[in-house]
Write a protein that holds these residues in place. Structure first.
Motif, PDB file in Angstrom:
ATOM      1  N   PRO A   1       0.817   6.157   6.991  1.00  8.28           N
ATOM      2  CA  PRO A   1       0.612   5.759   5.599  1.00  8.28           C
ATOM      3  C   PRO A   1      -0.789   5.183   5.411  1.00  8.28           C
ATOM      4  O   PRO A   1      -1.514   4.968   6.381  1.00  8.28           O
ATOM      5  CB  PRO A   1       1.671   4.683   5.388  1.00  8.28           C
ATOM      6  CG  PRO A   1       1.889   4.099   6.730  1.00  8.28           C
ATOM      7  CD  PRO A   1       1.612   5.174   7.737  1.00  8.28           C
ATOM      8  N   ARG A   2      -1.139   4.932   4.183  1.00 10.27           N
ATOM      9  CA  ARG A   2      -2.466   4.411   3.893  1.00 10.27           C
ATOM     10  C   ARG A   2      -2.582   2.942   4.310  1.00 10.27           C
ATOM     11  O   ARG A   2      -1.678   2.155   4.079  1.00 10.27           O
ATOM     12  CB  ARG A   2      -2.719   4.528   2.389  1.00 10.27           C
ATOM     13  CG  ARG A   2      -4.101   4.090   1.967  1.00 10.27           C
ATOM     14  CD  ARG A   2      -4.123   3.814   0.477  1.00 10.27           C
ATOM     15  NE  ARG A   2      -4.259   5.053  -0.278  1.00 10.27           N
ATOM     16  CZ  ARG A   2      -4.944   5.105  -1.424  1.00 10.27           C
ATOM     17  NH1 ARG A   2      -5.542   4.052  -1.921  1.00 10.27           N
ATOM     18  NH2 ARG A   2      -5.014   6.235  -2.078  1.00 10.27           N
ATOM     19  N   THR A   3      -3.678   2.599   4.953  1.00  5.85           N
ATOM     20  CA  THR A   3      -3.952   1.204   5.268  1.00  5.85           C
ATOM     21  C   THR A   3      -5.144   0.774   4.427  1.00  5.85           C
ATOM     22  O   THR A   3      -6.213   1.370   4.522  1.00  5.85           O
ATOM     23  CB  THR A   3      -4.339   1.041   6.761  1.00  5.85           C
ATOM     24  OG1 THR A   3      -3.432   1.794   7.556  1.00  5.85           O
ATOM     25  CG2 THR A   3      -4.317  -0.411   7.174  1.00  5.85           C
ATOM     26  N   GLU A   4      -4.951  -0.239   3.592  1.00  9.31           N
ATOM     27  CA  GLU A   4      -6.051  -0.724   2.759  1.00  9.31           C
ATOM     28  C   GLU A   4      -6.868  -1.721   3.560  1.00  9.31           C
ATOM     29  O   GLU A   4      -6.339  -2.704   4.065  1.00  9.31           O
ATOM     30  CB  GLU A   4      -5.511  -1.423   1.505  1.00  9.31           C
ATOM     31  CG  GLU A   4      -4.577  -0.589   0.673  1.00  9.31           C
ATOM     32  CD  GLU A   4      -5.301   0.274  -0.343  1.00  9.31           C
ATOM     33  OE1 GLU A   4      -6.519   0.074  -0.516  1.00  9.31           O
ATOM     34  OE2 GLU A   4      -4.651   1.140  -0.951  1.00  9.31           O
TER      35      GLU A   4
ATOM     36  N   GLY B   1       0.764  -8.631   8.586  1.00  3.32           N
ATOM     37  CA  GLY B   1       0.364  -8.175   7.257  1.00  3.32           C
ATOM     38  C   GLY B   1       1.485  -7.438   6.545  1.00  3.32           C
ATOM     39  O   GLY B   1       2.662  -7.535   6.920  1.00  3.32           O
ATOM     40  N   LYS B   2       1.067  -6.654   5.568  1.00  2.00           N
ATOM     41  CA  LYS B   2       2.029  -6.033   4.676  1.00  2.00           C
ATOM     42  C   LYS B   2       2.477  -4.647   5.141  1.00  2.00           C
ATOM     43  O   LYS B   2       3.134  -3.936   4.400  1.00  2.00           O
ATOM     44  CB  LYS B   2       1.418  -5.931   3.274  1.00  2.00           C
ATOM     45  CG  LYS B   2       0.070  -5.236   3.284  1.00  2.00           C
ATOM     46  CD  LYS B   2      -0.637  -5.494   1.965  1.00  2.00           C
ATOM     47  CE  LYS B   2      -1.974  -4.787   1.865  1.00  2.00           C
ATOM     48  NZ  LYS B   2      -3.015  -5.176   2.743  1.00  2.00           N
ATOM     49  N   ALA B   3       2.122  -4.290   6.374  1.00  2.03           N
ATOM     50  CA  ALA B   3       2.420  -2.937   6.802  1.00  2.03           C
ATOM     51  C   ALA B   3       3.909  -2.686   6.935  1.00  2.03           C
ATOM     52  O   ALA B   3       4.710  -3.615   6.949  1.00  2.03           O
ATOM     53  CB  ALA B   3       1.746  -2.681   8.141  1.00  2.03           C
ATOM     54  N   GLU B   4       4.233  -1.417   7.077  1.00  2.00           N
ATOM     55  CA  GLU B   4       5.634  -1.008   7.151  1.00  2.00           C
ATOM     56  C   GLU B   4       6.346  -1.617   8.352  1.00  2.00           C
ATOM     57  O   GLU B   4       5.800  -1.589   9.437  1.00  2.00           O
ATOM     58  CB  GLU B   4       5.702   0.520   7.326  1.00  2.00           C
ATOM     59  CG  GLU B   4       5.408   1.230   6.043  1.00  2.00           C
ATOM     60  CD  GLU B   4       5.644   2.742   6.199  1.00  2.00           C
ATOM     61  OE1 GLU B   4       6.076   3.159   7.276  1.00  2.00           O
ATOM     62  OE2 GLU B   4       5.401   3.447   5.228  1.00  2.00           O
TER      63      GLU B   4
ATOM     64  N   TYR C   1     -10.170   2.604   2.573  1.00  2.00           N
ATOM     65  CA  TYR C   1      -8.837   2.814   3.131  1.00  2.00           C
ATOM     66  C   TYR C   1      -8.854   3.946   4.141  1.00  2.00           C
ATOM     67  O   TYR C   1      -9.764   4.763   4.172  1.00  2.00           O
ATOM     68  CB  TYR C   1      -7.800   3.061   2.040  1.00  2.00           C
ATOM     69  CG  TYR C   1      -8.038   4.259   1.161  1.00  2.00           C
ATOM     70  CD1 TYR C   1      -8.592   4.109  -0.102  1.00  2.00           C
ATOM     71  CD2 TYR C   1      -7.681   5.540   1.590  1.00  2.00           C
ATOM     72  CE1 TYR C   1      -8.797   5.206  -0.919  1.00  2.00           C
ATOM     73  CE2 TYR C   1      -7.889   6.647   0.766  1.00  2.00           C
ATOM     74  CZ  TYR C   1      -8.454   6.469  -0.477  1.00  2.00           C
ATOM     75  OH  TYR C   1      -8.665   7.545  -1.276  1.00  2.00           O
ATOM     76  N   THR C   2      -7.842   3.955   4.970  1.00  2.00           N
ATOM     77  CA  THR C   2      -7.764   4.999   5.986  1.00  2.00           C
ATOM     78  C   THR C   2      -6.304   5.328   6.248  1.00  2.00           C
ATOM     79  O   THR C   2      -5.405   4.584   5.850  1.00  2.00           O
ATOM     80  CB  THR C   2      -8.479   4.556   7.281  1.00  2.00           C
ATOM     81  OG1 THR C   2      -8.451   5.635   8.205  1.00  2.00           O
ATOM     82  CG2 THR C   2      -7.808   3.353   7.932  1.00  2.00           C
TER      83      THR C   2
ATOM     84  N   ARG D   1      -4.451   1.438  12.814  1.00  2.00           N
ATOM     85  CA  ARG D   1      -4.764   0.390  11.843  1.00  2.00           C
ATOM     86  C   ARG D   1      -3.487  -0.241  11.306  1.00  2.00           C
ATOM     87  O   ARG D   1      -3.405  -1.424  11.066  1.00  2.00           O
ATOM     88  CB  ARG D   1      -5.612   0.959  10.704  1.00  2.00           C
ATOM     89  CG  ARG D   1      -6.904   1.591  11.146  1.00  2.00           C
ATOM     90  CD  ARG D   1      -7.906   0.591  11.690  1.00  2.00           C
ATOM     91  NE  ARG D   1      -7.814   0.368  13.121  1.00  2.00           N
ATOM     92  CZ  ARG D   1      -8.307   1.205  14.039  1.00  2.00           C
ATOM     93  NH1 ARG D   1      -8.920   2.299  13.687  1.00  2.00           N
ATOM     94  NH2 ARG D   1      -8.187   0.938  15.309  1.00  2.00           N
ATOM     95  N   GLN D   2      -2.461   0.635  11.139  1.00  2.00           N
ATOM     96  CA  GLN D   2      -1.160   0.117  10.701  1.00  2.00           C
ATOM     97  C   GLN D   2      -0.635  -0.903  11.699  1.00  2.00           C
ATOM     98  O   GLN D   2      -0.134  -1.958  11.336  1.00  2.00           O
ATOM     99  CB  GLN D   2      -0.156   1.277  10.591  1.00  2.00           C
ATOM    100  CG  GLN D   2      -0.209   2.010   9.288  1.00  2.00           C
ATOM    101  CD  GLN D   2       0.311   1.173   8.124  1.00  2.00           C
ATOM    102  OE1 GLN D   2       1.386   0.589   8.200  1.00  2.00           O
ATOM    103  NE2 GLN D   2      -0.453   1.106   7.056  1.00  2.00           N
TER     104      GLN D   2
END
Lengths: 333, 332
Positions: free
Chosen positions: A306-309, A330-333, A315-316, A321-322
């Motif tokens: 997924p996208r990582t801000e 952080g807010k990652a999945e 973003y990437t 990075r996730q």
């Protein structure tokens, strides 16, 4: 904040060839404001040209938009008919192709080809159109415009032809100019002339530019934002400084490391990206770059990240990075 | 390295191609004119310039793929060609020692031959393989050396990507165990990530086999990376020649300087500060090159002397050669 001129959301485009479905774009999203200069970089076959062509409706059969939305300057591109496209092509959005040797019509004079665009899209009379054509040639730095208007493409050099292409593209003062590898076919000294010209024109006319190229040097000097594409995905998007000084996707890092530095004193060994580009007929299930990635993990092979801000502008799409985001809580999945 | 002897020496090399006209009016494309240089054993000499400057022609003429119209070529102490003495030796024995890798990997492999036959052709011509098994083994080891494998030997060129084809082209050149290879824009047609793979391979092969390269390319950054020395060509003439670092950091010829400044640097901060010397106009036609110094029509320093006299190609510093009348003015 200036107005949004282009908004692409989850665009998917495939070419239906006898060999099967070639997935050229796999969910590409980005937006541009009036006056932005965006660079799209990537290797051949990464979908950078297709992205730009689809804005102009130039990906006709066997290409087909299979999903996503594209808004440009108030038009919803994905629902437009060929007839409607004709009204915006060359008028609101225009394009400079890579090869100036083959993109001009050899049997018409330069003047005819410029005037054609003007007559098609404006209410000008023939006389006014020719006057405008002369103005345009002056604008792009061609001397003796009167004489040049009567010449045929074969009488001009590569650099001159590219200037003519630019003049044609600018004839109706487009909101968006797409430059598809505008200097790849030219020599470096001529390339420098053309890049200089494009920068001047942008300052004068204030249009947005999408610059498609594989040359990181060209984007470094021309663009404010960069989208890095790989196998039909934008794998990283950010400002020029973010991409060059803080690349976060392994592919972007690889690209930057694989170019030789001109001013390096010591001889350093190049760090290539191993392997070969993906076959778009059978793209891998997970991250498209996984088979060539040095830090590939198990999850990379099965699921698209997924996208990582990373910041407001950066973003990437990368599992590494996730993972970092997750470890940071952080807010990652 | 600098103590080593010269492997290849060319003096006053000239290559004019006829371009129509009869008798007195016969016209020539002056592709290469009065070019002299030497390549030391084990080094890489880079040759850069814009399209049409004669760098490819120089490489091919050096191998006598084109018969030179003037000058001399000396290879390893033996004269291969001398226009004045009327010497032109049979090249076949030398083809084993001098090879070439071509620019376009799509056009330089015969589409109807298998990779194995393409690589093995040189072995057949020079009768290097003792029997079929030896031939096969040699082909496989060559393919492995360039990063391909034995399965590839029975396939055809269209089944390969650009980078792989270029590897086949390199394997073909290596088949006869040469000492000297002309690399004619071997990476120009490749994507950046693949380009780095091939450049590294050239370096590895050089280290393993003690090869000498003439590396021709229009991309100065690549040439700088791989070469010990670099020659810059403009419109058929060699205008500057020096050690790679010296040439990039302390170039003296106005053309070299503008060429270096025209290269887009992949570093946004440097790119923003960089002052580009943008040359005006285009390269003149080699059919009718300007009198005197050929660069004068685009040179910011040109005066009457440049139109009247051809500048001499002379040594301006240790191992640093240039041809310009205004070296004192060009220096900062």
């Amino acid at each position: 904040m200036s107005e949004k001129i282009l908004d692409i959301q989850q665009e998917r485009l495939s070419f239906f060839t006898p060999a099967g479905e070639v997935k050229a774009l796999n969910g590409v999203s980005f937006a541009m404001n009036q006056g932005d200069v965006l660079g799209i970089v990537g290797e051949s076959g990464s979908g950078k040209s297709v992205t730009a062509y689809s804005i102009m409706g130039l990906t006709a059969y066997p290409g087909k938009l299979v999903g996503g939305k594209v808004w440009f300057n108030g038009h919803q591109i994905d629902e437009m008919s060929e007839k409607e496209f004709r009204k915006i092509r060359g008028n609101e959005v225009s394009i400079i192709f890579q090869d100036p040797m083959t993109s001009l019509n050899p049997v018409y004079t330069i003047g005819n080809q410029i005037v054609e665009v003007i007559l098609l899209h404006t209410q000008k009379t023939k006389k006014e159109a020719w006057a405008r054509a002369k103005e345009l040639l002056e604008l792009v730095g061609i001397n003796e415009p009167e004489r040049r208007l009567k010449q045929y493409p074969h009488e001009l050099s590569g650099g001159m032809r590219q200037r003519v292409m630019i003049a044609i593209a600018l004839a109706c003062e487009p909101k968006l100019l797409i430059a598809d590898e505008p200097t790849t076919a030219l020599d470096v000294t001529i390339q420098a002339q053309i890049l200089e010209l494009m920068q001047d024109l942008r300052k004068k006319l204030g249009m947005s530019i999408i610059m498609i190229t594989h040359d990181l040097g060209v984007v470094a000097s021309m663009c404010e934002k960069i989208a890095v594409m790989y196998a039909g995905h934008i794998v990283e998007y950010g400002t020029t400084d973010e991409i060059f000084y803080n690349p976060q996707h392994e592919y972007t890092k690889g690209l930057i490391n694989s170019i030789p530095k001109l001013n390096a004193e010591e001889k350093e060994r190049l760090v290539p990206i191993e392997g070969t580009p993906v076959d778009l007929l059978n793209p891998p299930a997970g991250c498209p770059f996984a088979p060539r990635c040095k830090s590939c993990m198990k999850v990379c092979l099965s699921k698209m990240p997924p996208r990582t801000e990373l910041s407001d502008t950066h973003y990437t799409y990368c599992w590494l990075r996730q993972k970092e985001e997750f470890e940071k809580g952080g807010k990652a999945e | 390295m600098s103590e080593q002897k010269n492997l290849v020496e060319v003096k006053h090399l000239q290559q004019y191609f006829p371009a129509g006209g009869f008798g007195k009016n016969k016209r020539y494309v002056q592709a290469v004119d009065d070019v002299s240089f030497a390549i030391r054993k084990g080094e890489t000499l880079g040759l850069v310039g814009e399209s049409g400057c004669g760098k490819t022609t120089t490489g091919r003429t050096l191998l006598r793929l084109y018969e030179p119209t003037g000058g001399t070529i000396v290879y390893d102490g033996e004269v291969l060609f001398d226009k004045e003495q009327k010497i032109a030796v049979d090249m076949l024995p030398y083809r084993r020692r001098m090879q070439i890798v071509f620019q376009d990997p799509y056009a330089s492999l015969d589409p109807r031959m298998t990779i194995g036959d393409i690589v093995g052709e040189g072995l057949d011509i020079h009768k290097l393989a003792e029997n079929d098994k030896d031939r096969h083994d040699r082909i496989i080891s060559l393919l492995e050396r360039v990063g391909l494998n034995s399965e590839h030997a029975n396939r055809y060129p269209h089944e390969f990507s650009g980078g792989q084809r270029q590897r086949v082209g390199i394997a073909r050149a290596l088949a006869v165990d040469p000492e000297f290879i002309v690399c004619d824009e071997p990476v120009s047609a490749l994507d950046v990530s693949i380009q780095a793979q091939v450049v590294n391979m050239f370096e590895d092969l050089q280290a393993e086999m003690g090869l000498t390269y003439l590396f021709i390319a229009h991309d100065l950054s690549v040439v700088k990376h791989i070469s010990n020395r670099i020659g810059v060509m403009y419109l058929g003439k060699l205008v500057e020649l020096a050690d790679s670092y010296e040439l990039i950091a302390h170039s003296v010829h106005p053309y070299t300087r503008s060429l270096i400044s025209a290269i887009p640097v992949a570093d946004p901060k440097t790119a923003r500060q960089a002052k580009r010397i943008v040359l005006q106009g285009d390269v003149p036609s080699p059919l009718n090159p300007p009198s005197g110094c050929r660069f004068r029509t685009r040179c910011p320093y040109a005066d009457e002397r440049c139109a009247a006299e051809v500048p001499e190609f002379k040594e301006v510093g240790p191992g640093h050669w240039a041809a310009c009348h205004h070296l004192d003015k060009v220096a900062d």
